[in-house]
Scaffold this active site. Structure first.
Site, PDB file in Angstrom:
ATOM      1  N   ASP A  56     -14.043   7.096  29.489  1.00  6.97           N
ATOM      2  CA  ASP A  56     -13.496   5.756  29.235  1.00  6.97           C
ATOM      3  C   ASP A  56     -12.141   5.597  29.926  1.00  6.97           C
ATOM      4  OD1 ASP A  56     -15.580   4.876  27.707  1.00  6.97           O
ATOM      5  OD2 ASP A  56     -14.600   5.167  25.761  1.00  6.97           O
ATOM      6  N   GLU A  97     -19.600   6.075  33.868  1.00  3.25           N
ATOM      7  CA  GLU A  97     -20.630   7.068  34.220  1.00  3.25           C
ATOM      8  C   GLU A  97     -20.182   7.940  35.391  1.00  3.25           C
ATOM      9  OE1 GLU A  97     -23.321   7.757  32.574  1.00  3.25           O
ATOM     10  OE2 GLU A  97     -23.135   6.125  31.137  1.00  3.25           O
TER      11      GLU A  97
HETATM   12 ZN   LIG Z   1     -20.507   8.355  28.548  1.00  5.09          ZN
END
Ligand SMILES: [Zn+2]
Length: 420
Positions: A364, A284
């Site tokens: 990611d 995030e």
């Molecule tokens: Zn995301």
């Protein structure tokens, strides 16, 4: 001209339905045939039990079969409102505002509220079945009838408190600002959005959920250390009682600047190890660090700008109104535009989703590099997939069109390519 507008709309409307319905059929067939062949994606081999796989297949099939019906139902509702309800509602709003004599924009406001009410009531059966039918059957729904009703009432109050002044300003700008009204409206909507981003976490969200600072402990220490390392400013880390409504788990950031809050669903904390939770947060923070959120806001602003420009052309064309049997007015233009823009913007969805999926891969990767290890992110993805009964075998066309996130298989494969 009138005929042309109507034909173009109906053609786009039918095409959207065919594409949506067809993609859903492809997806349903793909899930069933993969299940028959017990074709679990290789990356999930040994990580998902046959029992969990079956449950996720049943959940995906239940949602897909229901989608079949509500795709049809939704369109019947839109056609009914467009060709059966708008005219009478407009006349009703006109009559009521005249007899009450409550200001020059009251007909417009009453009309918009009436259409909003009809739409809300019409979508209620779909919402009810999804919440108390499918979600309950698979053990996700935790919402009680009482909570459901209270939520709806609160939503209604909010849409009156914010929606009425919002509409009033838009109608006033359309009326008073001449042909450049849409530029003023653009500036106003952008400002309004910014205001909502600021007041949502502190005034609106707490009305629906309880937020508590994350309690002292390893997770909190490590999130703060991570935020410090990345120079990520936040006004606090909170837990939210998401379990009050659903067993689905999530984490998000809200607010802007230094007032950003980190919010973790209690369900997420319960279902994940500290390492996994940290990986989700690093992901995030990656979105923020790489300015994904800002970029998406810019994309939205471009669409809003283009949409308002098109509306400014339509509002000046009498054929636009007569095509749908309405008297020309600013409020009718707003409502018509909102109702008919779906089939036109539908084709933009895969493009926006493509951009969004690119951002997910980047976040990611950011998490893997920041934690110097891709494993926790990978484990978190497997965990989330299993707990949320996510579809393990979406049809590639379906996911390319509708998915804002790459499939877990695609994400894990990309994570394994990371240098970290
Ligand atoms: Zn995301």
């Amino acid at each position: 001209m009138e005929q042309l507008i109507l034909t173009a709309f109906l053609a786009l409307f039918a095409l959207e339905f065919i594409v949506e319905f067809g993609l859903n059929e492809l997806n349903l067939r793909h899930i069933s045939s993969c299940w028959t062949a017990k074709q679990l994606p290789e990356l999930f081999d040994g990580k998902v039990s046959l029992e969990d796989y079956e449950k996720s297949v049943q959940y995906s099939l239940a949602n897909g079969s229901f989608r079949r019906w509500h795709e049809i139902y939704d369109r019947v509702v839109i056609l009914f409102i467009l060709f059966g309800a708008l005219g009478p509602l407009d006349r009703f709003a006109g009559g009521l505002s005249q007899s009450l004599s409550i200001g020059s924009y009251s007909q417009g406001i009453l009309f918009c509220l009436a259409v909003g009410l009809v739409l809300t009531l019409a979508t209620l059966p779909v919402d009810l079945y999804s919440t108390f039918g499918i979600e309950a059957r698979f053990g996700f729904n935790k919402t009680t009838i009482g909570l459901y009703v209270t939520d709806k009432l609160k939503g209604l109050i909010l849409s009156l408190v914010f929606g009425v002044p919002f509409l009033l300003v838009i109608l006033w700008l359309m009326d008073q600002m001449g042909s450049a009204w849409w530029l003023w409206a653009f500036a106003f909507v952008m400002g309004f959005q910014l205001l909502m981003i600021v007041i949502f976490p502190t005034f609106i969200a707490p009305w629906f959920n309880k937020f508590e600072p994350l309690k002292e402990g390893e997770l909190r220490e490590r999130i703060l250390a991570l935020a410090g390392e990345l120079g990520f400013k936040t006004s606090g880390i909170y837990t939210m009682d998401g379990s009050k409504r659903s067993a689905h788990s999530n984490a998000y950031f809200t607010g802007i600047g230094k007032a950003k809050r980190i919010v973790l669903f209690d369900t997420l904390i319960e279902q994940m190890t500290t390492e996994q939770g940290l990986a989700v947060l690093a992901h995030e923070m990656g979105h923020y660090k790489m300015r994904h959120i800002r970029r998406m806001l810019v994309v939205q602003a471009v669409f809003l700008f283009a949409g308002l420009y098109v509306l400014s052309l339509l509002v000046a064309s009498a054929a636009f109104f007569s095509a749908f049997g309405l008297d020309p007015s600013n409020h009718a233009a707003l409502v018509l535009f909102a109702l008919i823009s779906g089939p036109a913007t539908f084709y933009l969805e895969p493009l926006i989703n493509r951009l969004s999926r690119k951002h997910e891969y980047e976040a990611d990767r950011f998490a893997a590099i920041t934690l110097r290890d891709g494993k926790p992110m990978e484990e978190a993805l497997v965990n989330l997939t299993v707990k949320n009964l996510s579809n393990l075998n979406p049809h590639p066309w379906y996911s390319a069109y509708h998915y804002s996130h790459p499939t877990p298989v695609e994400r894990i494969a990309a994570l394994r390519q990371c240098p970290a």
